[in-house]
Design an enzyme around this catalytic site. Structure first.
Site, PDB file in Angstrom:
ATOM      1  N   GLY A  79      15.422 -14.452  13.207  1.00 57.47           N
ATOM      2  CA  GLY A  79      16.765 -14.300  12.655  1.00 57.47           C
ATOM      3  C   GLY A  79      17.706 -13.799  13.726  1.00 57.47           C
ATOM      4  O   GLY A  79      17.261 -13.233  14.738  1.00 57.47           O
ATOM      5  N   GLN A  97      25.016  -9.792  17.407  1.00 56.97           N
ATOM      6  CA  GLN A  97      24.016  -9.606  18.465  1.00 56.97           C
ATOM      7  C   GLN A  97      24.353 -10.411  19.721  1.00 56.97           C
ATOM      8  O   GLN A  97      23.822 -10.140  20.796  1.00 56.97           O
ATOM      9  CB  GLN A  97      22.613  -9.985  17.960  1.00 56.97           C
ATOM     10  CG  GLN A  97      22.100  -9.041  16.863  1.00 56.97           C
ATOM     11  CD  GLN A  97      20.731  -9.431  16.377  1.00 56.97           C
ATOM     12  OE1 GLN A  97      20.590 -10.271  15.490  1.00 56.97           O
ATOM     13  NE2 GLN A  97      19.696  -8.838  16.956  1.00 56.97           N
ATOM     14  N   CYS A 134      13.459  -5.975  16.308  1.00 58.71           N
ATOM     15  CA  CYS A 134      14.830  -6.477  16.433  1.00 58.71           C
ATOM     16  C   CYS A 134      15.061  -6.893  17.878  1.00 58.71           C
ATOM     17  O   CYS A 134      14.701  -6.155  18.802  1.00 58.71           O
ATOM     18  CB  CYS A 134      15.828  -5.388  16.032  1.00 58.71           C
ATOM     19  SG  CYS A 134      17.560  -5.917  16.120  1.00 58.71           S
ATOM     20  N   LEU A 135      15.670  -8.041  18.049  1.00 61.82           N
ATOM     21  CA  LEU A 135      15.962  -8.525  19.404  1.00 61.82           C
ATOM     22  C   LEU A 135      16.918  -7.583  20.128  1.00 61.82           C
ATOM     23  O   LEU A 135      16.958  -7.572  21.360  1.00 61.82           O
ATOM     24  CB  LEU A 135      16.540  -9.945  19.346  1.00 61.82           C
ATOM     25  CG  LEU A 135      15.560 -11.010  18.820  1.00 61.82           C
ATOM     26  CD1 LEU A 135      16.285 -12.341  18.609  1.00 61.82           C
ATOM     27  CD2 LEU A 135      14.381 -11.186  19.767  1.00 61.82           C
ATOM     28  N   HIS A 174      17.586  -7.354   6.808  1.00 62.69           N
ATOM     29  CA  HIS A 174      17.712  -6.867   8.199  1.00 62.69           C
ATOM     30  C   HIS A 174      18.974  -7.465   8.839  1.00 62.69           C
ATOM     31  O   HIS A 174      19.759  -6.747   9.471  1.00 62.69           O
ATOM     32  CB  HIS A 174      16.449  -7.263   8.971  1.00 62.69           C
ATOM     33  CG  HIS A 174      16.490  -7.018  10.457  1.00 62.69           C
ATOM     34  ND1 HIS A 174      15.654  -6.119  11.093  1.00 62.69           N
ATOM     35  CD2 HIS A 174      17.251  -7.563  11.449  1.00 62.69           C
ATOM     36  CE1 HIS A 174      15.923  -6.116  12.400  1.00 62.69           C
ATOM     37  NE2 HIS A 174      16.874  -6.987  12.644  1.00 62.69           N
ATOM     38  N   GLU A 175      19.182  -8.764   8.643  1.00 57.81           N
ATOM     39  CA  GLU A 175      20.358  -9.423   9.245  1.00 57.81           C
ATOM     40  C   GLU A 175      21.653  -8.935   8.606  1.00 57.81           C
ATOM     41  O   GLU A 175      22.665  -8.746   9.289  1.00 57.81           O
ATOM     42  CB  GLU A 175      20.262 -10.943   9.102  1.00 57.81           C
ATOM     43  CG  GLU A 175      19.029 -11.595   9.718  1.00 57.81           C
ATOM     44  CD  GLU A 175      18.751 -11.173  11.135  1.00 57.81           C
ATOM     45  OE1 GLU A 175      19.687 -10.747  11.849  1.00 57.81           O
ATOM     46  OE2 GLU A 175      17.582 -11.241  11.543  1.00 57.81           O
ATOM     47  N   HIS A 180      22.930  -5.845  10.058  1.00 53.37           N
ATOM     48  CA  HIS A 180      23.666  -6.054  11.314  1.00 53.37           C
ATOM     49  C   HIS A 180      25.158  -6.268  11.040  1.00 53.37           C
ATOM     50  O   HIS A 180      26.006  -5.820  11.816  1.00 53.37           O
ATOM     51  CB  HIS A 180      23.133  -7.276  12.079  1.00 53.37           C
ATOM     52  CG  HIS A 180      21.911  -7.018  12.925  1.00 53.37           C
ATOM     53  ND1 HIS A 180      21.912  -6.140  13.980  1.00 53.37           N
ATOM     54  CD2 HIS A 180      20.665  -7.550  12.877  1.00 53.37           C
ATOM     55  CE1 HIS A 180      20.709  -6.143  14.551  1.00 53.37           C
ATOM     56  NE2 HIS A 180      19.932  -6.983  13.897  1.00 53.37           N
TER      57      HIS A 180
HETATM   58  O1  GNR Z   1      12.768 -11.758  15.323  1.00 56.40           O
HETATM   59  C1  GNR Z   1      12.830 -10.841  14.502  1.00 56.40           C
HETATM   60  N1  GNR Z   1      11.718 -10.460  13.832  1.00 56.40           N
HETATM   61  C2  GNR Z   1      11.724  -9.584  12.762  1.00 56.40           C
HETATM   62  C3  GNR Z   1      10.508  -9.066  12.348  1.00 56.40           C
HETATM   63  C4  GNR Z   1      10.443  -8.200  11.273  1.00 56.40           C
HETATM   64  C5  GNR Z   1      11.596  -7.868  10.606  1.00 56.40           C
HETATM   65  C6  GNR Z   1      12.817  -8.364  11.011  1.00 56.40           C
HETATM   66  C7  GNR Z   1      12.883  -9.225  12.081  1.00 56.40           C
HETATM   67  S1  GNR Z   1      14.413  -9.887  12.586  1.00 56.40           S
HETATM   68  C8  GNR Z   1      14.116 -10.127  14.288  1.00 56.40           C
HETATM   69  C9  GNR Z   1      15.287 -10.814  14.962  1.00 56.40           C
HETATM   70  C10 GNR Z   1      16.510  -9.929  14.886  1.00 56.40           C
HETATM   71  O2  GNR Z   1      16.671  -8.957  15.560  1.00 56.40           O
HETATM   72  N2  GNR Z   1      17.408 -10.234  13.997  1.00 56.40           N
HETATM   73  O3  GNR Z   1      18.490  -9.478  13.838  1.00 56.40           O
HETATM   74 NI    NI Z   2      17.887  -7.471  14.414  1.00 54.34          NI
END
Ligand code: GNR
Ligand code: NI
Length: 172
Positions: free
Chosen positions: A46, A51, A94-95, A136-137, A140
């Site tokens: 995601g 980001q 999270c990236l 999670h997204e 952000h």
């Molecule tokens: O790549 C991603 N893996 C992930 C694993 C567990 C819970 C959430 C994520 S999202 C993350 C990519 C990201 O940072 N999206 O904002």
């Molecule tokens: Ni993230």
């Protein structure tokens, strides 16, 4: 299409609330294409526009497995309409918080209204990994990172290590 640089914490840009999109046009589709290419290259499942430094309410996701054909999803102006009372933990990454993984508790199910790649209104009933990822997204979009759900001690430790890693890579 282009792979864009991903902003990592700590960075004030990751703390801003993203603005609603007024129109799903070709410029926005180009952004979503670039975001997907960036996400696949990372690799991640995601990505929120902030980001890559764009404070718009835009998310891309792909939860398909390696052997499956890609299943890109695009969410513009997503709104959480409902979440289940039952919650569960999931180990998140999270990236923008590279190399740290911690358990976060979230509602197990969620219903989201959004506009798709063509600007059409859609509803997603999410559970499992899809529910984790979309929540999670959407965090952000409010300037919230998964580490904001952890204890202050854990968060400060992670941010300290990220700051140190940035300094090291800047001097390399
Ligand atoms: O790549 C991603 N893996 C992930 C694993 C567990 C819970 C959430 C994520 S999202 C993350 C990519 C990201 O940072 N999206 O904002
Ligand atoms: Ni993230």
């Amino acid at each position: 299409m282009a792979v864009l640089p991903i902003i990592t914490a700590p960075d004030p840009r990751l703390k801003v609330r993203s603005e609603p999109v007024s129109k799903v046009d070709d410029d926005l589709r180009k952004l979503m294409d670039d975001m997907l290419e960036t996400m696949y290259a990372a690799p991640g499942i995601g990505l929120a526009a902030i980001q890559v430094g764009v404070p718009k309410r835009v998310i891309v996701m792909d939860l398909s497995h390696d052997e499956q054909p890609p299943q890109p999803l695009h969410f513009v102006n997503p709104e959480i309409k409902w979440t289940s009372d039952d919650k569960g933990p999931y180990e998140e990454g999270c990236l923008s918080v590279p190399e740290f993984y911690e358990e976060v508790e979230r509602p197990l199910k969620a219903r989201i209204d959004y506009l798709d790649y063509n600007g059409a209104q859609q509803t997603l009933d999410a559970e499992g990994m899809t529910a984790v990822c979309i929540q999670h997204e959407m965090d952000h979009l409010e300037g919230i990172l998964f580490i904001d759900h952890l204890s202050r001690l854990k968060r400060q430790m992670i941010l300290k290590k990220l700051t140190k890693a940035k300094k090291l890579s800047a001097s390399a």
